[in-house]
Design an enzyme around this catalytic site. Structure first.
Site, PDB file in Angstrom:
ATOM      1  CG  ASP A 111      -2.190   0.918   1.193  1.00 41.97           C
ATOM      2  OD1 ASP A 111      -2.339   1.359  -0.116  1.00 41.97           O
ATOM      3  OD2 ASP A 111      -2.851   1.081   2.067  1.00 41.97           O
ATOM      4  CG  ASN A 143      -7.536  -2.508  -5.839  1.00 43.17           C
ATOM      5  OD1 ASN A 143      -6.722  -3.337  -5.619  1.00 43.17           O
ATOM      6  ND2 ASN A 143      -7.795  -1.729  -4.693  1.00 43.17           N
TER       7      ASN A 143
HETATM    8  C1  FPP Z   1      -2.270   0.225  -3.115  1.00 38.62           C
HETATM    9  O1  FPP Z   1      -1.811   1.607  -3.253  1.00 38.62           O
HETATM   10  C2  FPP Z   1      -1.606  -0.605  -4.047  1.00 38.62           C
HETATM   11  C3  FPP Z   1      -2.354  -1.276  -4.902  1.00 38.62           C
HETATM   12  C4  FPP Z   1      -3.548  -0.928  -5.570  1.00 38.62           C
HETATM   13  C5  FPP Z   1      -1.661  -2.514  -5.192  1.00 38.62           C
HETATM   14  C6  FPP Z   1      -0.462  -2.777  -5.340  1.00 38.62           C
HETATM   15  C7  FPP Z   1      -0.052  -2.414  -6.705  1.00 38.62           C
HETATM   16  C8  FPP Z   1       1.375  -2.438  -7.151  1.00 38.62           C
HETATM   17  C9  FPP Z   1       2.230  -2.620  -6.340  1.00 38.62           C
HETATM   18  C10 FPP Z   1       1.309  -2.158  -8.735  1.00 38.62           C
HETATM   19  C11 FPP Z   1       0.510  -3.095  -9.622  1.00 38.62           C
HETATM   20  C12 FPP Z   1       1.553  -4.378  -9.390  1.00 38.62           C
HETATM   21  C13 FPP Z   1       1.440  -5.661 -10.378  1.00 38.62           C
HETATM   22  C14 FPP Z   1       2.122  -6.908 -10.228  1.00 38.62           C
HETATM   23  C15 FPP Z   1       0.629  -5.147 -11.533  1.00 38.62           C
HETATM   24  P1  FPP Z   1      -2.634   2.761  -3.236  1.00 38.62           P
HETATM   25  O2  FPP Z   1      -2.893   3.240  -4.614  1.00 38.62           O
HETATM   26  O3  FPP Z   1      -3.940   2.349  -2.518  1.00 38.62           O
HETATM   27  O4  FPP Z   1      -1.793   3.924  -2.399  1.00 38.62           O
HETATM   28  P2  FPP Z   1      -2.579   5.120  -1.446  1.00 38.62           P
HETATM   29  O5  FPP Z   1      -3.164   4.282  -0.395  1.00 38.62           O
HETATM   30  O6  FPP Z   1      -1.563   5.915  -1.053  1.00 38.62           O
HETATM   31  O7  FPP Z   1      -3.559   5.760  -2.209  1.00 38.62           O
END
Ligand code: FPP
Length: 249
Positions: A29, A77
């Site tokens: 995250d 998501n």
């Molecule tokens: C959350 O960050 C992360 C995700 C939605 C999942 C993790 C995704 C990756 C590391 C990239 C994709 C990986 C692959 C293998 C395709 P967030 O957007 O919720 O961060 P925030 O809480 O700061 O908004």
């Protein structure tokens, strides 16, 4: 996979750990906040997040972790803006296209946990190809939780159990586990969450009942080898009793 720092010095080894978790799950995250704080769009944060998987995977091999499950896209998501969803789909496709050979040559076995239904057909094919191509590798298992939700997983397992006509009275936890996406994998010992929250977010909810939990405020793109070592060190301080009593009593 030898690590070298930018000035070409082999990096110092960390002290050895008494216990290394066999299976580590990571809730990656903080990509969005990492990007926003730099005045960048969220997609760039996700791209930085993907780039961070390789060094963490290398460090996992170095520390002796055998299974790494990364939460890359949850069933929840889908509710994000369409551009963000398609960005995440594209990133997985690109990563599989550009990195599969290197992963294979380094003995990484790719697995997928989640529903294939809902993912576009081309990406489904890429995922299935990556699984098949790397199935005999045994340095580490990289289990990608993509289009994954723990409750959905339990429902999918239950549906299949009913379809298979399993006798309800003889259904055991072991049999049930074999119907989960993680079939054949041991339960996670440690779940790490980056980005500062303390939530499971529907991740491995059946499997993680006795996992140790570790949360760090570090955003996923900044989570490095030293941070992973910190988490493993903390894991070493935990007394895992699995519902029993402490050894001394
Ligand atoms: C959350 O960050 C992360 C995700 C939605 C999942 C993790 C995704 C990756 C590391 C990239 C994709 C990986 C692959 C293998 C395709 P967030 O957007 O919720 O961060 P925030 O809480 O700061 O908004």
């Amino acid at each position: 996979m030898i690590r070298q720092s930018p000035d070409n010095q082999i990096e110092d080894a960390f002290p050895s750990l008494a216990r290394v978790p066999y299976h580590v799950g990571i809730i990656m995250d903080g990509n969005g906040r990492w990007a926003t704080e730099r005045g960048l769009i969220r997609y760039i944060g996700h791209r930085a997040g993907v780039d961070n998987i390789r060094p963490v995977l290398e460090a996992s091999v170095e520390f002796g972790i055998k299974v790494l499950t990364i939460y890359a896209f949850s069933t929840e998501n889908w509710s994000r803006p369409i551009e963000e969803v398609s960005g995440l789909m594209r990133l997985l496709g690109t990563a599989l296209r550009n990195r599969l050979q290197e992963l294979h040559e380094n003995g990484v076995q790719i697995r997928h946990s989640g529903r294939l239904t809902g993912i576009n057909e081309e990406l489904q094919k890429q995922i299935l190809h990556a699984i098949d191509y790397t199935k005999h590798n045994d340095t580490i298992i990289l289990n990608v939780a993509f289009n994954y939700g723990g409750r959905g997983e339990i429902l999918d397992a239950t549906r299949q159990i009913i379809k298979d006509g399993i006798d309800p009275d003889s259904l055991s936890e072991e049999t049930f586990s074999r119907y989960l996406y993680t079939e054949g994998l041991p339960d996670p010992d440690l779940i790490i969450r980056t980005g500062g929250d303390w939530r499971m977010s529907n991740f491995l909810i059946w499997q993680a009942v006795y996992a140790e939990y570790y949360s760090t405020p570090t955003y996923w793109p900044n989570f490095d080898r030293a941070e992973l070592f910190k988490a493993l060190n903390e894991y070493n301080r935990r007394d895992r009793r699995f519902g029993g009593v402490p050894d001394a009593e």
